[in-house]
Scaffold this motif. Structure first.
Motif, mmCIF file in Angstrom:
data_model
loop_
_atom_site.group_PDB
_atom_site.id
_atom_site.type_symbol
_atom_site.label_atom_id
_atom_site.label_comp_id
_atom_site.label_asym_id
_atom_site.label_seq_id
_atom_site.Cartn_x
_atom_site.Cartn_y
_atom_site.Cartn_z
ATOM 1 N N ASP A 86 0.816 -1.215 0.000
ATOM 2 C CA ASP A 86 0.000 0.000 0.000
ATOM 3 C C ASP A 86 0.854 1.272 0.000
ATOM 4 O O ASP A 86 0.554 2.237 0.705
ATOM 5 C CB ASP A 86 -0.953 -0.010 1.198
ATOM 6 C CG ASP A 86 -2.079 0.986 1.004
ATOM 7 O OD1 ASP A 86 -2.481 1.208 -0.157
ATOM 8 O OD2 ASP A 86 -2.533 1.563 2.019
ATOM 9 N N THR A 87 1.921 1.237 -0.755
ATOM 10 C CA THR A 87 2.780 2.403 -0.940
ATOM 11 C C THR A 87 3.551 2.232 -2.230
ATOM 12 O O THR A 87 3.701 1.112 -2.713
ATOM 13 C CB THR A 87 3.756 2.585 0.243
ATOM 14 O OG1 THR A 87 4.476 3.800 0.058
ATOM 15 C CG2 THR A 87 4.728 1.441 0.350
ATOM 16 N N GLU A 88 4.013 3.329 -2.787
ATOM 17 C CA GLU A 88 4.809 3.230 -4.007
ATOM 18 C C GLU A 88 6.283 3.211 -3.633
ATOM 19 O O GLU A 88 6.765 4.089 -2.910
ATOM 20 C CB GLU A 88 4.519 4.387 -4.950
ATOM 21 C CG GLU A 88 5.212 4.188 -6.269
ATOM 22 C CD GLU A 88 4.653 5.061 -7.362
ATOM 23 O OE1 GLU A 88 5.346 5.222 -8.354
ATOM 24 O OE2 GLU A 88 3.527 5.559 -7.206
ATOM 25 N N LEU A 89 6.982 2.185 -4.122
ATOM 26 C CA LEU A 89 8.397 2.029 -3.803
ATOM 27 C C LEU A 89 9.250 2.386 -5.015
ATOM 28 O O LEU A 89 8.862 2.149 -6.153
ATOM 29 C CB LEU A 89 8.690 0.586 -3.384
ATOM 30 C CG LEU A 89 7.965 0.104 -2.131
ATOM 31 C CD1 LEU A 89 8.199 -1.376 -1.920
ATOM 32 C CD2 LEU A 89 8.436 0.885 -0.922
ATOM 33 N N ILE A 90 10.416 2.942 -4.727
ATOM 34 C CA ILE A 90 11.387 3.269 -5.764
ATOM 35 C C ILE A 90 12.660 2.502 -5.438
ATOM 36 O O ILE A 90 13.199 2.613 -4.335
ATOM 37 C CB ILE A 90 11.676 4.787 -5.783
ATOM 38 C CG1 ILE A 90 10.388 5.570 -5.997
ATOM 39 C CG2 ILE A 90 12.718 5.111 -6.844
ATOM 40 C CD1 ILE A 90 10.529 7.050 -5.730
ATOM 41 N N PHE A 91 13.123 1.724 -6.400
ATOM 42 C CA PHE A 91 14.346 0.946 -6.238
ATOM 43 C C PHE A 91 15.426 1.602 -7.096
ATOM 44 O O PHE A 91 15.192 1.871 -8.269
ATOM 45 C CB PHE A 91 14.149 -0.488 -6.726
ATOM 46 C CG PHE A 91 13.093 -1.241 -5.981
ATOM 47 C CD1 PHE A 91 13.413 -1.977 -4.863
ATOM 48 C CD2 PHE A 91 11.772 -1.212 -6.398
ATOM 49 C CE1 PHE A 91 12.436 -2.678 -4.174
ATOM 50 C CE2 PHE A 91 10.791 -1.903 -5.717
ATOM 51 C CZ PHE A 91 11.123 -2.639 -4.594
ATOM 52 N N HIS A 92 16.585 1.848 -6.480
ATOM 53 C CA HIS A 92 17.646 2.416 -7.311
ATOM 54 C C HIS A 92 19.010 2.198 -6.663
ATOM 55 O O HIS A 92 19.139 2.065 -5.461
ATOM 56 C CB HIS A 92 17.348 3.887 -7.613
ATOM 57 C CG HIS A 92 18.136 4.880 -6.831
ATOM 58 N ND1 HIS A 92 19.216 5.509 -7.356
ATOM 59 C CD2 HIS A 92 18.002 5.365 -5.574
ATOM 60 C CE1 HIS A 92 19.720 6.343 -6.458
ATOM 61 N NE2 HIS A 92 18.996 6.267 -5.380
ATOM 62 N N TYR A 93 20.027 2.120 -7.539
ATOM 63 C CA TYR A 93 21.408 2.027 -7.094
ATOM 64 C C TYR A 93 22.014 3.413 -7.145
ATOM 65 O O TYR A 93 21.945 4.087 -8.167
ATOM 66 C CB TYR A 93 22.222 1.096 -8.002
ATOM 67 C CG TYR A 93 22.006 -0.365 -7.726
ATOM 68 C CD1 TYR A 93 22.586 -0.976 -6.631
ATOM 69 C CD2 TYR A 93 21.227 -1.132 -8.576
ATOM 70 C CE1 TYR A 93 22.384 -2.319 -6.387
ATOM 71 C CE2 TYR A 93 21.022 -2.478 -8.331
ATOM 72 C CZ TYR A 93 21.609 -3.068 -7.230
ATOM 73 O OH TYR A 93 21.414 -4.387 -6.985
ATOM 74 N N PRO A 94 22.628 3.880 -6.047
ATOM 75 C CA PRO A 94 23.260 5.189 -6.083
ATOM 76 C C PRO A 94 24.509 5.157 -6.978
ATOM 77 O O PRO A 94 25.112 4.103 -7.155
ATOM 78 C CB PRO A 94 23.647 5.452 -4.627
ATOM 79 C CG PRO A 94 23.341 4.231 -3.866
ATOM 80 C CD PRO A 94 22.675 3.258 -4.746
ATOM 81 N N PRO A 95 24.894 6.289 -7.530
ATOM 82 C CA PRO A 95 26.063 6.328 -8.408
ATOM 83 C C PRO A 95 27.366 5.942 -7.707
ATOM 84 O O PRO A 95 28.325 5.554 -8.351
ATOM 85 C CB PRO A 95 26.127 7.796 -8.866
ATOM 86 C CG PRO A 95 24.851 8.416 -8.470
ATOM 87 C CD PRO A 95 24.219 7.569 -7.434
ATOM 88 N N SER A 96 27.380 6.028 -6.389
ATOM 89 C CA SER A 96 28.604 5.710 -5.646
ATOM 90 C C SER A 96 28.890 4.212 -5.601
ATOM 91 O O SER A 96 29.932 3.799 -5.118
ATOM 92 C CB SER A 96 28.510 6.262 -4.228
ATOM 93 O OG SER A 96 27.409 5.682 -3.558
ATOM 94 N N GLY A 97 27.961 3.382 -6.090
ATOM 95 C CA GLY A 97 28.190 1.944 -6.143
ATOM 96 C C GLY A 97 27.783 1.197 -4.883
ATOM 97 O O GLY A 97 28.123 0.036 -4.707
ATOM 98 N N GLU A 98 27.062 1.861 -4.011
ATOM 99 C CA GLU A 98 26.592 1.199 -2.797
ATOM 100 C C GLU A 98 25.517 0.186 -3.153
ATOM 101 O O GLU A 98 25.138 0.034 -4.301
ATOM 102 C CB GLU A 98 26.013 2.246 -1.841
ATOM 103 C CG GLU A 98 26.991 3.291 -1.366
ATOM 104 C CD GLU A 98 26.290 4.381 -0.575
ATOM 105 O OE1 GLU A 98 25.290 4.082 0.101
ATOM 106 O OE2 GLU A 98 26.736 5.529 -0.659
ATOM 107 N N GLU A 99 24.987 -0.477 -2.117
ATOM 108 C CA GLU A 99 23.913 -1.440 -2.363
ATOM 109 C C GLU A 99 22.624 -0.721 -2.742
ATOM 110 O O GLU A 99 22.501 0.493 -2.575
ATOM 111 C CB GLU A 99 23.704 -2.332 -1.143
ATOM 112 C CG GLU A 99 23.230 -1.606 0.087
ATOM 113 C CD GLU A 99 23.055 -2.527 1.279
ATOM 114 O OE1 GLU A 99 22.325 -2.140 2.194
ATOM 115 O OE2 GLU A 99 23.635 -3.621 1.285
ATOM 116 N N MET A 100 21.677 -1.495 -3.246
ATOM 117 C CA MET A 100 20.421 -0.942 -3.730
ATOM 118 C C MET A 100 19.676 -0.206 -2.616
ATOM 119 O O MET A 100 19.602 -0.679 -1.489
ATOM 120 C CB MET A 100 19.538 -2.065 -4.284
ATOM 121 C CG MET A 100 18.213 -1.583 -4.806
ATOM 122 S SD MET A 100 17.216 -2.825 -5.634
ATOM 123 C CE MET A 100 17.079 -4.111 -4.438
#
Length: 138
Positions: A86-100
């Motif tokens: 019941d929420t909108e999720l955004i998945f992304h990898y930061p440019p620094s190469g950290e985990e998702m």
């Protein structure tokens, strides 16, 4: 056109050696599979299928979920996950190469999930992806 009989003999001898080696390898693989506890061919097929499903699901979770892919399966998984939580999720990898990173939409813009929430979302995402891949795979 004539073919040298020695060449034919050598080709047949090589072919015969390859057949013998193939039979030997087949026998050896059957011996190894029996000794490791794989009982039947059906178990082996099911194990291979499960591994393939997990590999495809891992590829979807690690790469396709974070991309802007228009893959119908990825879209379905994201939609189902958003509806269930019941929420909108955004998945992304930061440019620094950290985990998702997993962000949820909030009043003041996207907010990063806490570690406990992230683990719960990742567990649910993995479950849903495995089920979706397993259901769609022949």
């Amino acid at each position: 056109m004539t073919i040298n009989p020695t060449l034919v003999k050598n080709v047949l001898k090589t072919y015969d050696r390859q057949l013998v080696n193939g039979r030997r390898l087949a026998r050896l693989s059957r011996y190894i599979s029996v000794s490791t506890g794989e009982t039947a061919d059906a178990d082996s097929r099911e194990t291979k299928r499960r591994r393939l499903v997990e590999r495809v699901a891992r590829e979807i979770v690690e790469n396709l979920i974070t991309s802007d892919s228009r893959n119908p399966m990825v879209e379905e998984i994201k939609t189902d996950l958003n509806q269930e939580l019941d929420t909108e999720l955004i998945f992304h990898y930061p440019p620094s190469g950290e985990e998702m990173k997993i962000l949820k939409t909030g009043k003041d813009g996207p907010e990063e999930l806490t570690s406990r929430q992230r683990e719960a979302v990742m567990g649910k995402l993995w479950e849903m992806t495995l089920k979706k891949v397993n259901d769609t795979m022949l």
